[in-house]
Write a protein that holds these residues in place. Sequence first.
Motif, PDB file in Angstrom:
ATOM      1  N   ASP A 205     100.994  57.222  57.041  1.00 31.49           N
ATOM      2  CA  ASP A 205      99.549  57.291  57.314  1.00 31.49           C
ATOM      3  C   ASP A 205      98.840  56.122  57.528  1.00 31.49           C
ATOM      4  OD1 ASP A 205      97.185  59.627  57.115  1.00 31.49           O
ATOM      5  OD2 ASP A 205      96.553  57.797  56.169  1.00 31.49           O
ATOM      6  N   GLU A 345      97.453  62.174  57.346  1.00 33.48           N
ATOM      7  CA  GLU A 345      96.447  62.671  58.480  1.00 33.48           C
ATOM      8  C   GLU A 345      96.538  62.124  59.832  1.00 33.48           C
ATOM      9  OE1 GLU A 345      93.122  62.355  55.857  1.00 33.48           O
ATOM     10  OE2 GLU A 345      93.650  63.781  54.589  1.00 33.48           O
ATOM     11  N   ASN A 346      96.583  60.799  59.558  1.00 28.44           N
ATOM     12  CA  ASN A 346      96.384  59.840  60.847  1.00 28.44           C
ATOM     13  C   ASN A 346      97.530  58.974  60.850  1.00 28.44           C
ATOM     14  OD1 ASN A 346      93.644  60.739  61.640  1.00 28.44           O
ATOM     15  ND2 ASN A 346      93.211  59.554  59.705  1.00 28.44           N
ATOM     16  N   ARG A 356     103.793  67.086  60.382  1.00 35.53           N
ATOM     17  CA  ARG A 356     102.338  66.920  60.031  1.00 35.53           C
ATOM     18  C   ARG A 356     102.119  68.539  59.485  1.00 35.53           C
ATOM     19  NH1 ARG A 356      98.726  64.039  64.448  1.00 35.53           N
ATOM     20  NH2 ARG A 356      97.503  64.277  62.397  1.00 35.53           N
TER      21      ARG A 356
END
Lengths: 386, 124
Positions: A205, A345-346, A356
């Motif tokens: 992340d 998340e990112n 994910r």
Amino acid sequence: MHRRVVITGSGFVLPLGDNRKDVFSTLHEPYGPFIRSAADAEVAVCPVPGFDLKAQVGRCKNARYLTRGQQFCLAAAMKAVDDAGLGPRQLDQAGLFLGLGPNLEARPRDDKALWLLDFLPNTAASVMAEMLGVHGENLTILTACAASTQALGQAFRTVSAGLADVALAGGGDSRLSPAAVRAYKQAGVLALGFERPELACRPFDQARSGFAIGEGGAVFALESLDHAQRRGATILAEIVSASSSLDGGSLTGPDPEGRAGQTAVRRCLNDLGDDALCVLAHGTGTILNDQVEGHILAQTAQKAEAIAAFKSRIGHLAAACGCAELALGLVCSAQGLFPSIAGLENPCQGDLPLLRSARKVRPRSLLLQSFGFGGQNACLGVRPWT
Amino acid sequence: MNPFPIIRLILAEILDLDVDQISPETYVIRTLQAESIDLLEIGVAMQHRLGIGVDDDLLFLKNVRTVLNRAKRDAKDPLDALKSEYPHLSENRVRHILADLSAGPVLRVEDLVAYAESFGQAKG
């Protein structure tokens, strides 16, 4: 001589449990069972709750010379032997290949005659050899976080070469003590500044800041395919390749280019192939590791169906991370369902099949990769048995 | 101070046993299966935790058979020979040891206790 090598048993003691059912169900909780360290509340840890060696293996006088991590390894080995259904006759000439860590609590003592044994890296192998009755080829490997993956690789090569029909391989580690927490914190590799401990370790992340510390052990019974089939053993998987390499750069961080790491991955993939590939990434959640590993994955694993990062669910088991993650990978493969990378998340790299969300995957190839302190890289290529 | 509780705790820790498995009459080697490495640890732990000097040969009655062989060779009374070698043991205990030899290693927890007590007396 090159013989096919299969896994016919596994045993593990992990923060998520010590049997396949518990581990699989806990893996699919939203988060792993992380808590704040009693030694340092800024640090997240993932302990094995209520571990009692005696309850697991019976009376063990020499446990007084074993670290908690080595005790996990012993308990896991007993379970692996049971799981594989190996008896004294098969174990007598079996190999023993362990990936272990240093004993950070060892010190000269007035109240212990043989405190020297606390320091010796082969004490665990010696205790296990006595308790399990194994007397064959062996190695104790202390290559930091690559250790247990490398131990599995050496066991694979030994059985493949015909030096043993059966070998036990894996490891155990625990770095939750105040000294160990302090050591990692001072090395600057731990996740800090998190709101909740279960959100500390976030492999791949963009907001990752380091790892959370786990503990546990996992051991596998390896056998030549012929030997396993002759005795009618249940086969869990086949090991098809193993590799290791050295960065030869920083003593802690990975080579920014990841050249040696990539070499290890490629050598392993040569024999494994990428048919329905799932990568069990090292995925520590440190800034540098995930950046370099992401780069390596982009070069080598574009065709992978999924990339898992189990440290987001059990923490970093140091020397035992590879064997623990293989245990989880085989449990998930058998069930055909892999959990998401918790806290992702990112993604730091957009073009990778990072998990994910939980996904149904039936991998035909598992690539286990471990990249440790000292630029120690080790990979293992495994095919779940179908 | 009675050293038995501490000795029992030391034995339980080193031999990975529960304290209630250990009484003064328990045989350390014959029943608790202490090996040489364990005796080494027990000696050091007693030295450290009881603050006594430890001679492993005397504490663990290691030379009982040698003493008896020597007594036989020199035509001496075995009871006297053992009493002289192990002055911390009572005469009754020495008699019992002589009668008990054929069943295996004779060392009992009470012998460790007697050794620790005699050390305290000698010091006092």
